[in-house]
Design a protein around this motif. Structure first.
Motif, PDB file in Angstrom:
ATOM      1  N   PRO A  75       0.833  -1.218   0.000  1.00  0.00           N
ATOM      2  CA  PRO A  75       0.000   0.000   0.000  1.00  0.00           C
ATOM      3  C   PRO A  75       0.859   1.256   0.000  1.00  0.00           C
ATOM      4  O   PRO A  75       1.841   1.358   0.745  1.00  0.00           O
ATOM      5  N   ALA A  76       0.479   2.217  -0.835  1.00  0.00           N
ATOM      6  CA  ALA A  76       1.293   3.430  -1.002  1.00  0.00           C
ATOM      7  C   ALA A  76       1.495   4.165   0.316  1.00  0.00           C
ATOM      8  O   ALA A  76       2.583   4.662   0.611  1.00  0.00           O
ATOM      9  N   GLU A  77       0.457   4.214   1.153  1.00  0.00           N
ATOM     10  CA  GLU A  77       0.576   5.002   2.382  1.00  0.00           C
ATOM     11  C   GLU A  77       1.627   4.423   3.325  1.00  0.00           C
ATOM     12  O   GLU A  77       2.212   5.144   4.133  1.00  0.00           O
ATOM     13  N   GLU A  78       1.912   3.104   3.197  1.00  0.00           N
ATOM     14  CA  GLU A  78       2.867   2.496   4.111  1.00  0.00           C
ATOM     15  C   GLU A  78       4.308   2.678   3.642  1.00  0.00           C
ATOM     16  O   GLU A  78       5.186   3.004   4.437  1.00  0.00           O
ATOM     17  N   TRP A  79       4.586   2.471   2.341  1.00  0.00           N
ATOM     18  CA  TRP A  79       5.961   2.658   1.914  1.00  0.00           C
ATOM     19  C   TRP A  79       6.342   4.122   1.927  1.00  0.00           C
ATOM     20  O   TRP A  79       7.491   4.479   2.233  1.00  0.00           O
ATOM     21  N   VAL A  80       5.391   5.018   1.635  1.00  0.00           N
ATOM     22  CA  VAL A  80       5.679   6.452   1.689  1.00  0.00           C
ATOM     23  C   VAL A  80       6.062   6.855   3.106  1.00  0.00           C
ATOM     24  O   VAL A  80       7.060   7.556   3.333  1.00  0.00           O
ATOM     25  N   ASP A  81       5.276   6.417   4.081  1.00  0.00           N
ATOM     26  CA  ASP A  81       5.575   6.748   5.474  1.00  0.00           C
ATOM     27  C   ASP A  81       6.932   6.196   5.881  1.00  0.00           C
ATOM     28  O   ASP A  81       7.712   6.878   6.551  1.00  0.00           O
ATOM     29  N   PHE A  82       7.214   4.955   5.494  1.00  0.00           N
ATOM     30  CA  PHE A  82       8.470   4.336   5.900  1.00  0.00           C
ATOM     31  C   PHE A  82       9.668   5.090   5.336  1.00  0.00           C
ATOM     32  O   PHE A  82      10.605   5.429   6.064  1.00  0.00           O
ATOM     33  N   VAL A  83       9.662   5.354   4.028  1.00  0.00           N
ATOM     34  CA  VAL A  83      10.805   6.029   3.412  1.00  0.00           C
ATOM     35  C   VAL A  83      10.962   7.434   3.964  1.00  0.00           C
ATOM     36  O   VAL A  83      12.088   7.866   4.281  1.00  0.00           O
ATOM     37  N   ALA A  84       9.863   8.159   4.104  1.00  0.00           N
ATOM     38  CA  ALA A  84       9.946   9.530   4.614  1.00  0.00           C
ATOM     39  C   ALA A  84      10.456   9.562   6.042  1.00  0.00           C
ATOM     40  O   ALA A  84      11.343  10.365   6.386  1.00  0.00           O
ATOM     41  N   GLU A  85       9.909   8.708   6.900  1.00  0.00           N
ATOM     42  CA  GLU A  85      10.313   8.731   8.307  1.00  0.00           C
ATOM     43  C   GLU A  85      11.750   8.267   8.479  1.00  0.00           C
ATOM     44  O   GLU A  85      12.499   8.834   9.282  1.00  0.00           O
ATOM     45  N   ALA A  86      12.166   7.243   7.731  1.00  0.00           N
ATOM     46  CA  ALA A  86      13.549   6.783   7.816  1.00  0.00           C
ATOM     47  C   ALA A  86      14.518   7.863   7.344  1.00  0.00           C
ATOM     48  O   ALA A  86      15.607   8.033   7.898  1.00  0.00           O
ATOM     49  N   THR A  87      14.111   8.644   6.329  1.00  0.00           N
ATOM     50  CA  THR A  87      14.959   9.728   5.827  1.00  0.00           C
ATOM     51  C   THR A  87      15.007  10.882   6.829  1.00  0.00           C
ATOM     52  O   THR A  87      16.098  11.420   7.123  1.00  0.00           O
ATOM     53  N   LEU A  88      13.874  11.253   7.373  1.00  0.00           N
ATOM     54  CA  LEU A  88      13.815  12.380   8.316  1.00  0.00           C
ATOM     55  C   LEU A  88      14.534  12.080   9.623  1.00  0.00           C
ATOM     56  O   LEU A  88      15.116  12.966  10.255  1.00  0.00           O
ATOM     57  N   ASP A  89      14.513  10.811  10.031  1.00  0.00           N
ATOM     58  CA  ASP A  89      15.206  10.428  11.272  1.00  0.00           C
ATOM     59  C   ASP A  89      16.702  10.354  11.086  1.00  0.00           C
ATOM     60  O   ASP A  89      17.466  10.313  12.057  1.00  0.00           O
ATOM     61  N   GLY A  90      17.147  10.304   9.832  1.00  0.00           N
ATOM     62  CA  GLY A  90      18.578  10.258   9.551  1.00  0.00           C
ATOM     63  C   GLY A  90      19.100   8.850   9.445  1.00  0.00           C
ATOM     64  O   GLY A  90      18.566   7.907  10.023  1.00  0.00           O
ATOM     65  N   ASP A  91      20.176   8.687   8.662  1.00  0.00           N
ATOM     66  CA  ASP A  91      20.780   7.370   8.499  1.00  0.00           C
ATOM     67  C   ASP A  91      21.475   6.941   9.780  1.00  0.00           C
ATOM     68  O   ASP A  91      21.918   7.751  10.588  1.00  0.00           O
ATOM     69  N   ALA A  92      21.562   5.607   9.937  1.00  0.00           N
ATOM     70  CA  ALA A  92      22.228   5.051  11.121  1.00  0.00           C
ATOM     71  C   ALA A  92      23.729   5.306  11.057  1.00  0.00           C
ATOM     72  O   ALA A  92      24.324   5.369  10.009  1.00  0.00           O
TER      73      ALA A  92
END
Length: 277
Positions: free
Chosen positions: A260-277
């Motif tokens: 579902p689009a709403e799930e991958w969009v949220d995942f990529v955006a949140e992972a990017t905004l939180d910064g790389d490990a």
């Protein structure tokens, strides 16, 4: 040992599955129905996610179930628009008893599991490669058509050359995205012990795979479309290889870690905004 990933259920999220595993004197009894179980007709074992019913309440759990276990039923009923050769039918578990060690608790019930991102990344990459392969096959078919004796007149036109150039760009984008993701995975996963990676790095790796997958999906669909335009109307026929490739590559939208689009969009955006490990 041929392992089929039999996790998906109609309308259910991985952390809210209906398939249950209940304790018995002999181990666990598993009941449920799985769909989109690719290669299930050829499988010897089924890796599944289940709702483990324990004395302390339900948990998310995984199970390895052999085909030979009584109660396992494989339904070779795949009737998808494309990928007709993938055998992605149903698998039913009817009071299937497995030993205690065959079911492993993974985490609390009803919420996404943070650990295991690295594992999902590792098994997502080969699926992405399938769609790059389809796009490359479409490119080869189109170039063979326009460079044949009957196609040379068309390819001499500016319009046809433009389509060829655009096709090359789509293939290059898809290859570059996947190769970059694979290089990142190789760097961190090759020598790592299973389930030893910290959550932040695992999420970063899965983000690399999800973003690469989206680029391959979009570029691949456009590449097949361009190939069909180069070949002309005959490619729209039901028996033409490009017609099949066009149907096959559309399956990429449903084979992501989160379709579902709403799930991958949220995942990529949140992972990017939180910064790389």
């Amino acid at each position: 040992m041929i392992v089929c990933s039999s996790v998906a259920e109609p309308g259910a999220k991985p952390w809210e599955l209906a398939t249950t595993a209940k304790r018995t004197p002999d181990g666990w009894s598993i009941n449920g129905r799985k769909v989109l179980a690719s290669i299930s007709p050829a499988a010897t074992h089924f890796y599944s996610r289940v709702k483990g019913e324990t004395e302390d309440g339900p948990v998310q759990a995984s199970a390895m179930i052999p085909l030979s276990a009584p109660g396992v039923e494989v339904r070779d009923n795949w009737n998808g628009l494309g990928l007709r050769g993938s055998g992605s039918g149903e698998v039913l578990f009817n009071d299937v008893v497995v030993p205690a060690g065959a079911v492993i608790p993974r985490g609390p019930w009803g919420a996404p599991l943070a650990p295991g991102y690295d594992g999902r990344a590792a098994n997502t990459a080969p699926t992405v490669a399938v769609y790059l392969g389809i796009a490359e096959a479409a490119r080869d078919a189109a170039l063979a058509a326009v460079t044949s004796a009957s196609g040379r007149t068309r390819v001499s036109s500016a319009g046809a050359k433009s389509l060829v150039a655009e096709l090359e760009l789509r293939i290059a984008a898809a290859r570059g995205a996947l190769h970059t993701a694979l290089a990142v995975l190789d760097e961190h996963i090759t020598d790592a012990k299973p389930r030893s990676m910290n959550v932040g790095l695992g999420r970063t790796l899965l983000k690399e795979c999800v973003t690469a997958g989206m680029i391959v999906e979009r570029s691949g669909v456009e590449a097949v479309d361009l190939a069909m335009q180069l070949c002309g109307g005959r490619s729209y026929g039901n028996g033409h290889p490009l017609g099949r490739m066009y149907r096959d590559i559309r399956a990429a939208a449903f084979m992501r870690p989160w379709a579902p689009a709403e799930e991958w969009v949220d995942f990529v955006a949140e992972a990017t905004l939180d910064g790389d490990a």
